[in-house]
Structures are given as structure tokens and as C-alpha cells.
Scaffold this motif. Structure first.
Motif: not given
Length: 139
Positions: A36-39, A67-75, A89-93
Motif C-alpha cells: 500500500r505504501a509503495l503504491r 513499514v518505511v524502514d523495511a522498504l528503505e532497507e530493501a532499497g 522527511t520526504l519519501l522518494v520511491i
């Protein structure tokens, strides 16, 4: 058909849809929350503040952090300091995150196609119209 029966039927169909979707997410290494976060990030017109993403997902910001920690760790996403407000903090996909978001979208689509394959095209369209009507009353 009684209203309770319709609600129960909708619940069971939704449960089957989620199960089919979850089975397709496992090979991608994603949880539904991460998906959901990625989408949301992939659909955004640019980077999102964490607080804005939490709002979009209808969760509290502290629930978004793991959730963001896991997504960031996975690149799949990266955090950047917001130049307009250094405390934000901004989140960039990342390109990898965008590609995985699309694969997850395909997984959801495939789960739906499999579940609704028993219906004709016309029946699927009619069901879509009816569900859109019901969903629209809550927006």
C-alpha cells in the motif's frame, strides 16, 4: 436476499480476494502494508512527507515508520530531508520500488481476474458499477 446475507457474502468474497492477493505478494517479498505504501508513493506526483503518506494510508505516522524502514532497507524507497522544512522527511520511491509497485499491482489484478473468472464480462462490469455506487456513498 437478506441484507445480512449480502454483507456476509461480500465479506467472504473479499476474504478470498485478499488470500489470492497475499499468495501473489509472497514471492515479491512484500507485506500488504508495504505494498500500500509503495503504491501510494508510485501514484504520487513527487516525494511525499511521511505525515502525508500516513494520512493517505489512514494510519498514524508511528505505524508507518517500520513499514518505511523495511522498504528503505530493501532499497525500494529512500528518505531525504525536505528542503522546505528541514525537520520533515520526504519519501522518494526508487526505480526498483516503482517496478515492484507495478508488479504488486499486477498481482492484485491477477487475483481479481482469477476470482471473478466465473462471471461474464458484462456481469463483471455490472458488479463493478454496483460496488462503485456503494463505495461512492462514503467519499
Amino acid at each position: 436476499m437478506a441484507e445480512k446475507e449480502l454483507a456476509e457474502l461480500l465479506f467472504l468474497v473479499g476474504k478470498r480476494l485478499r488470500h489470492g492477493y497475499l499468495q501473489r505478494l509472497v514471492p515479491l517479498g512484500l507485506t500488504p502494508g508495504q505494498t500500500r505504501a509503495l503504491r501510494a508513493l508510485a501514484d504520487a506526483e513527487g516525494p511525499l512527507r511521511m505525515v502525508r503518506l500516513a494520512d493517505e494510508l489512514r494510519i498514524v505516522p508511528r505505524s508507518l515508520t517500520p513499514v518505511v524502514d523495511a522498504l528503505e532497507e530493501a532499497g525500494l524507497v529512500r528518505r531525504e530531508v525536505d528542503p522546505a522544512n528541514r525537520r520533515s522527511t520526504l519519501l522518494v520511491i526508487t526505480p526498483e520500488g516503482r517496478e515492484l509497485a507495478e508488479r504488486a499491482r499486477d498481482a492484485r489484478r491477477q487475483a481479481g481476474e482469477e476470482l471473478f473468472a466465473v462471471l461474464s464480462r458484462e456481469q463483471r462490469e455490472q458488479l463493478g458499477e454496483l460496488l462503485t455506487l456503494v463505495d461512492g456513498q462514503f467519499r
